[in-house]
Design a protein around this motif. Structure first.
Motif, mmCIF file in Angstrom:
data_model
loop_
_atom_site.group_PDB
_atom_site.id
_atom_site.type_symbol
_atom_site.label_atom_id
_atom_site.label_comp_id
_atom_site.label_asym_id
_atom_site.label_seq_id
_atom_site.Cartn_x
_atom_site.Cartn_y
_atom_site.Cartn_z
ATOM 1 N N GLU A 153 26.263 19.967 16.198
ATOM 2 C CA GLU A 153 26.655 18.868 15.942
ATOM 3 C C GLU A 153 25.327 17.706 15.177
ATOM 4 N N ILE A 154 25.258 17.892 13.654
ATOM 5 C CA ILE A 154 24.709 16.808 13.081
ATOM 6 C C ILE A 154 25.126 15.658 12.521
ATOM 7 N N ALA A 155 24.538 14.585 13.373
ATOM 8 C CA ALA A 155 24.909 13.686 13.272
ATOM 9 C C ALA A 155 24.964 12.885 11.694
ATOM 10 N N PRO A 156 25.869 11.354 10.589
ATOM 11 C CA PRO A 156 25.176 11.884 9.412
ATOM 12 C C PRO A 156 23.531 10.846 9.370
ATOM 13 N N GLY A 157 22.887 11.220 8.530
ATOM 14 C CA GLY A 157 21.916 10.163 8.697
ATOM 15 C C GLY A 157 20.631 10.867 9.434
ATOM 16 N N ALA A 158 21.479 12.180 10.539
ATOM 17 C CA ALA A 158 20.063 13.561 10.707
ATOM 18 C C ALA A 158 18.661 13.406 10.170
ATOM 19 N N ARG A 159 17.459 13.468 10.881
ATOM 20 C CA ARG A 159 16.094 14.263 10.331
ATOM 21 C C ARG A 159 16.324 15.751 11.028
ATOM 22 N N VAL A 160 16.674 16.901 9.810
ATOM 23 C CA VAL A 160 16.723 18.034 10.124
ATOM 24 C C VAL A 160 15.433 18.975 9.681
ATOM 25 N N LEU A 161 14.756 19.249 10.468
ATOM 26 C CA LEU A 161 14.382 20.414 10.059
ATOM 27 C C LEU A 161 14.241 22.407 10.155
ATOM 28 N N ASP A 162 14.651 23.210 8.776
ATOM 29 C CA ASP A 162 14.564 23.985 9.152
ATOM 30 C C ASP A 162 13.470 24.764 9.138
ATOM 31 N N TYR A 163 13.083 25.013 10.306
ATOM 32 C CA TYR A 163 11.778 25.931 10.757
ATOM 33 C C TYR A 163 11.430 26.833 9.887
ATOM 34 N N CYS A 164 12.338 27.984 10.329
ATOM 35 C CA CYS A 164 12.002 29.368 9.518
ATOM 36 C C CYS A 164 12.904 29.159 8.279
ATOM 37 N N ALA A 165 12.690 28.700 7.036
ATOM 38 C CA ALA A 165 13.885 28.446 6.589
ATOM 39 C C ALA A 165 14.290 29.544 5.376
ATOM 40 N N GLY A 166 12.605 30.297 4.307
ATOM 41 C CA GLY A 166 12.665 31.301 3.729
ATOM 42 C C GLY A 166 13.792 31.555 2.223
#
Length: 393
Positions: A215-228
């Protein structure tokens, strides 16, 4: 190359793998010395090798020998093919079957047919219970080829049409909203325009389904910590507008991410480990942690034979450490998402339970497993949130 010559090449490669060489390195080494082999030859040889890797134990049993020759004989028998038809000694084919090979058709026990290291079977039973045997069987066969349609570039119907124009047949499947399963022409994907222009990406169906649960709200700051390579970040960014960040402890794994993001029409900031604290907090931190990959062993069958009890223990330690570090980067009322492509409870609910017991400020808001299926790999997702009254990062 004749069918028999392809079998002979596969035997050579399987022997190299049995001696300790990594499968991809063994395939590449053979290909460098086989300039005469066309693309169809290389693909056929690779298919033989991977079929044996998926059935490493049962093929040796059915072939009566743990050599490349024995395993290839056993693999053909498992397919219902008489190896004598291909082991002719003609046109670079392997030598004809010997008396012992003809006399001993090979037998495989139920334990052999599970095609798992013996030490791992109890872990499958405790983790999967009644699903243990069906999961082991599913891992003995080829994985589906799945695509994710990037809604920023087009819709499912457009993707199907464009793929079909280049000889690729793909159909929508229920596992995820943007998923297409490729049933014909999969080897053309990497060179087709729909892929080159970012309309489709290769991504397993279960992985797509898990990302849809976030559940990601529009405008959220999102980190993919183990992005590969960034596949899950691109899937998230394809579904909602936000501010996207990628990090991996091994930064070289992200080398292709900027180009992939640009192709997909997405902006993503790559963060070094030293930059994480300054960039925090994040509304969502996704931890797609290193794991055994046991849910993906159809694609990487070599991994199930290389895995050791010590490595499994080491992985659970790494997973716990990642969760603890990532939790400090989550904003108040934010979400910490933990995912693996493993079917083992030691890497899934056990790690999550240990984390929550160590830090009672966190609790499980949702948890889901995806089985190894015709449209997806084995996958696990846990959504974690701070409990009320514990909203400080």
């Amino acid at each position: 190359m004749t069918p028999g010559a392809r079998i002979a090449a596969a035997i050579e490669i399987i022997d190299a793998i049995g001696a300790g060489m990594a499968a991809e390195k063994a395939l590449q080494s053979w290909a460098r010395g086989a300039r005469f082999a066309g693309s169809k030859d290389r693909a056929a040889v690779r298919d033989h090798v991977f079929d044996v890797l998926r059935k490493w134990r049962s093929s040796a049993a059915m072939g009566g020998d743990a050599t490349g020759r024995g395993r290839m004989i056993g693999a053909l028998r498992l397919q219902g093919v008489d190896p004598a038809a291909l082991f002719t000694g003609e046109g670079y084919a392997p030598a004809t079957l010997g008396t012992a090979e003809l006399k001993d058709a090979g037998t495989a026990s139920p334990e052999d047919m599970r095609d798992l290291p013996e030490w791992l079977w109890p872990h499958f039973l405790s983790s999967l219970q009644d699903a243990a045997a069906p999961t082991a069987e599913a891992l003995r066969h080829r994985a589906p080829v799945m695509l994710r349609v990037n809604r920023r570039r087009g819709c499912l119907e457009e993707a199907q049409t464009r793929l079909a124009a280049e000889g690729i047949t793909a159909h929508p499947v229920e596992i995820a909203r943007n998923a297409l399963q490729v049933t014909e022409g999969e080897r053309k994907i990497a060179h087709c325009s729909a892929y080159a222009e970012g309309l489709v990406e290769l991504q397993d169906g279960s992985s797509q389904a898990a990302i849809e649960r976030l559940e990601i709200a529009p405008g959220a700051r999102v980190l993919d910590y183990c992005a590969g390579g960034g596949g899950k970040l691109l899937a998230m960014a394809g579904a909602v507008d936000g501010t996207w960040f990628a990090h991996d402890i091994a930064a070289e794994r992200m080398k292709d991410l900027p180009a992939r993001a640009a192709r997909a029409g997405i902006e993503a900031t790559v963060l070094e480990t030293a930059d994480l604290s300054a960039a925090a907090p994040f509304d969502m931190v996704l931890c797609d942690v290193p794991c055994t990959g046991s849910g993906t062993w159809r694609r990487t069958p070599e991994a199930k034979w290389r895995l050791t009890p010590a490595r499994l223990t080491e992985l659970t330690r790494i997973q716990s450490d990642i969760l603890q570090k990532a939790a400090d980067l989550v904003a108040p009322a934010g979400c910490l998402a933990y995912t693996t492509c493993s079917v083992l409870s030691q890497e899934n609910q056990d790690v999550v339970a240990q984390f929550c017991s160590t830090d009672p400020a966190w609790s499980v808001a949702g948890m889901q497993h995806w089985p190894v299926s015709p449209t997806g790999d084995g996958f696990f997702l846990a959504l974690l949130r701070r409990s009320a009254g514990n909203d400080q990062p």
